[in-house]
Write a protein that holds these residues in place. Structure first.
Motif, PDB file in Angstrom:
ATOM      1  N   TYR A 245       0.866  -1.179   0.000  1.00  0.00           N
ATOM      2  CA  TYR A 245       0.000   0.000   0.000  1.00  0.00           C
ATOM      3  C   TYR A 245       0.901   1.227   0.000  1.00  0.00           C
ATOM      4  O   TYR A 245       1.707   1.391   0.925  1.00  0.00           O
ATOM      5  CB  TYR A 245      -0.905  -0.016   1.227  1.00  0.00           C
TER       6      TYR A 245
ATOM      7  N   ILE B  82       4.167  -5.009   1.501  1.00  0.00           N
ATOM      8  CA  ILE B  82       3.584  -6.042   2.366  1.00  0.00           C
ATOM      9  C   ILE B  82       3.972  -7.441   1.877  1.00  0.00           C
ATOM     10  O   ILE B  82       4.389  -8.286   2.649  1.00  0.00           O
ATOM     11  CB  ILE B  82       2.040  -5.927   2.422  1.00  0.00           C
TER      12      ILE B  82
ATOM     13  N   SER C 191      -0.223 -15.861  10.415  1.00  0.00           N
ATOM     14  CA  SER C 191      -0.768 -15.160  11.578  1.00  0.00           C
ATOM     15  C   SER C 191      -1.350 -13.802  11.171  1.00  0.00           C
ATOM     16  O   SER C 191      -1.280 -13.401  10.005  1.00  0.00           O
ATOM     17  CB  SER C 191       0.321 -14.996  12.636  1.00  0.00           C
ATOM     18  N   ASN C 192      -1.892 -13.089  12.156  1.00  0.00           N
ATOM     19  CA  ASN C 192      -2.437 -11.742  11.934  1.00  0.00           C
ATOM     20  C   ASN C 192      -1.429 -10.847  11.246  1.00  0.00           C
ATOM     21  O   ASN C 192      -0.286 -10.752  11.689  1.00  0.00           O
ATOM     22  CB  ASN C 192      -2.725 -11.089  13.290  1.00  0.00           C
ATOM     23  N   GLY C 193      -1.857 -10.191  10.187  1.00  0.00           N
ATOM     24  CA  GLY C 193      -0.992  -9.191   9.559  1.00  0.00           C
ATOM     25  C   GLY C 193       0.097  -9.772   8.676  1.00  0.00           C
ATOM     26  O   GLY C 193       0.953  -9.044   8.175  1.00  0.00           O
ATOM     27  N   ALA C 194       0.083 -11.093   8.445  1.00  0.00           N
ATOM     28  CA  ALA C 194       1.144 -11.716   7.637  1.00  0.00           C
ATOM     29  C   ALA C 194       1.061 -11.305   6.168  1.00  0.00           C
ATOM     30  O   ALA C 194       2.043 -11.391   5.436  1.00  0.00           O
ATOM     31  CB  ALA C 194       1.065 -13.237   7.753  1.00  0.00           C
ATOM     32  N   GLY C 195      -0.134 -10.886   5.732  1.00  0.00           N
ATOM     33  CA  GLY C 195      -0.288 -10.442   4.343  1.00  0.00           C
ATOM     34  C   GLY C 195      -1.251 -11.316   3.538  1.00  0.00           C
ATOM     35  O   GLY C 195      -1.313 -11.196   2.306  1.00  0.00           O
ATOM     36  N   LYS C 196      -2.011 -12.152   4.210  1.00  0.00           N
ATOM     37  CA  LYS C 196      -2.899 -13.097   3.510  1.00  0.00           C
ATOM     38  C   LYS C 196      -3.978 -12.368   2.703  1.00  0.00           C
ATOM     39  O   LYS C 196      -4.202 -12.657   1.534  1.00  0.00           O
ATOM     40  CB  LYS C 196      -3.558 -14.063   4.517  1.00  0.00           C
ATOM     41  N   THR C 197      -4.649 -11.424   3.367  1.00  0.00           N
ATOM     42  CA  THR C 197      -5.713 -10.683   2.675  1.00  0.00           C
ATOM     43  C   THR C 197      -5.118  -9.868   1.526  1.00  0.00           C
ATOM     44  O   THR C 197      -5.694  -9.795   0.435  1.00  0.00           O
ATOM     45  CB  THR C 197      -6.448  -9.749   3.665  1.00  0.00           C
ATOM     46  N   THR C 198      -3.958  -9.270   1.766  1.00  0.00           N
ATOM     47  CA  THR C 198      -3.313  -8.473   0.719  1.00  0.00           C
ATOM     48  C   THR C 198      -3.006  -9.346  -0.503  1.00  0.00           C
ATOM     49  O   THR C 198      -3.184  -8.911  -1.648  1.00  0.00           O
ATOM     50  CB  THR C 198      -2.017  -7.829   1.262  1.00  0.00           C
TER      51      THR C 198
ATOM     52  N   GLU D 262     -13.170 -11.253   3.532  1.00  0.00           N
ATOM     53  CA  GLU D 262     -13.160 -11.405   4.983  1.00  0.00           C
ATOM     54  C   GLU D 262     -14.330 -10.607   5.573  1.00  0.00           C
ATOM     55  O   GLU D 262     -14.712  -9.577   5.015  1.00  0.00           O
ATOM     56  CB  GLU D 262     -11.822 -10.832   5.487  1.00  0.00           C
TER      57      GLU D 262
ATOM     58  N   GLU E 133     -10.649 -16.126   5.174  1.00  0.00           N
ATOM     59  CA  GLU E 133     -10.999 -16.412   6.573  1.00  0.00           C
ATOM     60  C   GLU E 133     -12.484 -16.655   6.799  1.00  0.00           C
ATOM     61  O   GLU E 133     -13.132 -15.916   7.557  1.00  0.00           O
ATOM     62  CB  GLU E 133     -10.514 -15.270   7.474  1.00  0.00           C
TER      63      GLU E 133
ATOM     64  N   GLN F  30      -6.711 -18.491   9.447  1.00  0.00           N
ATOM     65  CA  GLN F  30      -5.892 -18.544  10.657  1.00  0.00           C
ATOM     66  C   GLN F  30      -6.160 -19.831  11.415  1.00  0.00           C
ATOM     67  O   GLN F  30      -5.325 -20.293  12.185  1.00  0.00           O
ATOM     68  CB  GLN F  30      -6.234 -17.360  11.555  1.00  0.00           C
TER      69      GLN F  30
HETATM   70  P1  ATP Z   1      -5.419 -10.765   9.252  1.00  0.00           P
HETATM   71  O1  ATP Z   1      -5.493 -12.254   9.406  1.00  0.00           O
HETATM   72  O2  ATP Z   1      -5.217 -10.067  10.552  1.00  0.00           O
HETATM   73  O3  ATP Z   1      -6.489 -10.194   8.390  1.00  0.00           O
HETATM   74  P2  ATP Z   1      -3.597 -10.754   7.016  1.00  0.00           P
HETATM   75  O4  ATP Z   1      -2.531 -11.801   6.972  1.00  0.00           O
HETATM   76  O5  ATP Z   1      -4.782 -10.966   6.156  1.00  0.00           O
HETATM   77  O6  ATP Z   1      -4.026 -10.522   8.508  1.00  0.00           O
HETATM   78  P3  ATP Z   1      -3.313  -8.223   5.711  1.00  0.00           P
HETATM   79  O7  ATP Z   1      -4.729  -7.819   5.985  1.00  0.00           O
HETATM   80  O8  ATP Z   1      -2.934  -8.599   4.337  1.00  0.00           O
HETATM   81  O9  ATP Z   1      -2.895  -9.403   6.686  1.00  0.00           O
HETATM   82  O10 ATP Z   1      -2.394  -7.055   6.237  1.00  0.00           O
HETATM   83  C1  ATP Z   1      -0.964  -7.086   6.088  1.00  0.00           C
HETATM   84  C2  ATP Z   1      -0.408  -5.754   6.507  1.00  0.00           C
HETATM   85  O11 ATP Z   1      -0.883  -4.740   5.603  1.00  0.00           O
HETATM   86  C3  ATP Z   1      -0.853  -5.286   7.900  1.00  0.00           C
HETATM   87  O12 ATP Z   1       0.277  -4.786   8.559  1.00  0.00           O
HETATM   88  C4  ATP Z   1      -1.868  -4.215   7.624  1.00  0.00           C
HETATM   89  O13 ATP Z   1      -1.861  -3.241   8.632  1.00  0.00           O
HETATM   90  C5  ATP Z   1      -1.414  -3.646   6.305  1.00  0.00           C
HETATM   91  N1  ATP Z   1      -2.543  -3.092   5.530  1.00  0.00           N
HETATM   92  C6  ATP Z   1      -3.669  -3.739   5.191  1.00  0.00           C
HETATM   93  N2  ATP Z   1      -4.494  -2.927   4.468  1.00  0.00           N
HETATM   94  C7  ATP Z   1      -3.859  -1.744   4.349  1.00  0.00           C
HETATM   95  C8  ATP Z   1      -4.167  -0.503   3.714  1.00  0.00           C
HETATM   96  N3  ATP Z   1      -5.299  -0.331   3.039  1.00  0.00           N
HETATM   97  N4  ATP Z   1      -3.259   0.496   3.811  1.00  0.00           N
HETATM   98  C9  ATP Z   1      -2.086   0.319   4.470  1.00  0.00           C
HETATM   99  N5  ATP Z   1      -1.712  -0.829   5.086  1.00  0.00           N
HETATM  100  C10 ATP Z   1      -2.593  -1.855   5.033  1.00  0.00           C
END
Ligand code: ATP
Length: 234
Positions: free
Chosen positions: A11, A16, A35-42, A83, A160, A192
């Motif tokens: 972003y 990420i 885990s949380n914040g690993a980047g899965k959703t991204t 999600e 998720e 997760q």
């Molecule tokens: P979770 O299981 O908690 O959803 P995740 O593995 O899906 O975690 P992501 O949602 O991909 O993780 O987020 C990865 C990183 O990107 C996080 O540090 C988050 O804060 C950051 N992030 C997500 N969306 C944005 C955005 N729109 N702008 C800036 N940073 C973002």
């Protein structure tokens, strides 16, 4: 069917995902745990065209999709169930589910498709006239998946699906996902809740700090000592 090669994305200036490569074969169930914040959703957002990679390529069904719009990507049969479901709470369950079938490429045959999808989710059929916002969390997740199936996915990506659900409902949710896979839809599942997700996976990847840390069969990762301590709490 899906090939992600050396993808870097994020972003703004925040990186990420770094050099992520993975593949999903036709008919496979592939799980990504992390885990949380690993980047899965991204990662799912990058595959869906909502986040543009700054490096690497993404191919789906033989064509390059990393420069396509999200709408074109949906039209090619790659569907994401986001999600937290993201339903329209003040619309009925019927309208939420039908919303998934409006892309011009799948609009023909919508009525038959609607019946087929409701056969998978009898609970959704019972609630068609209720407002989506009044459903339980598990029911809302079923509606979100039903909406995704209305788009006739060649590949269904689930972000998720067990999020926020009671343990007993989580088991039911994975049974439904397993049935969808067995009926021939290819599935890429981000979770997760590693135990359930690995159990139904043909293959799986572990994502840590935006990079692929491990890749194995679902059974292989379930038996992996690092996975046991870090993700399964054993
Ligand atoms: P979770 O299981 O908690 O959803 P995740 O593995 O899906 O975690 P992501 O949602 O991909 O993780 O987020 C990865 C990183 O990107 C996080 O540090 C988050 O804060 C950051 N992030 C997500 N969306 C944005 C955005 N729109 N702008 C800036 N940073 C973002």
């Amino acid at each position: 069917m899906l090939k992600v090669s050396d993808v870097t994305a994020g972003y703004g200036r925040t990186v990420i995902l770094q050099d992520i490569s993975l593949r999903v074969g036709r008919g496979e169930v592939v799980t990504i745990i992390g885990s949380n914040g690993a980047g899965k959703t991204t990662l799912l957002r990058a595959i869906s065209g909502l986040v543009k990679p700054t490096k690497g390529t993404i191919e789906f069904d033989g064509q390059r999709i990393d420069r396509m719009s999200p709408d074109q990507i949906v039209g090619s049969g790659l569907i994401m169930v986001p999600e937290a479901r993201q339903l329209f709470p003040v619309m009925t369950v019927r309208d939420n589910v039908l919303m998934g079938g409006y892309h011009p490429k799948v609009r023909a045959g919508m009525a038959e498709r609607f019946e087929e999808v409701l056969d998978i989710f009898p609970r959704v059929r019972e609630r068609l006239n209720q407002l989506a916002g009044s459903l339980s969390g598990g029911e809302q997740q079923m509606v979100a998946i039903a909406r995704g199936l209305m788009a006739k996915p060649k590949l269904l990506m689930l972000d998720e699906p067990s999020l926020g659900l009671a343990p007993i409902i989580v088991g039911q949710m994975f049974d439904v996902i397993d049935r969808i896979c067995k009926s021939g839809t290819t599935v890429l599942l981000v979770e997760q809740k590693a135990f359930h997700a690995l159990k139904i996976a043909d293959r799986a990847y572990v994502i840590e700090n935006g990079q692929i840390a491990l890749e194995n069969t679902g059974a292989g990762l379930l038996a992996d000592p690092h996975i046991k301590t870090a993700y399964l709490g054993i």
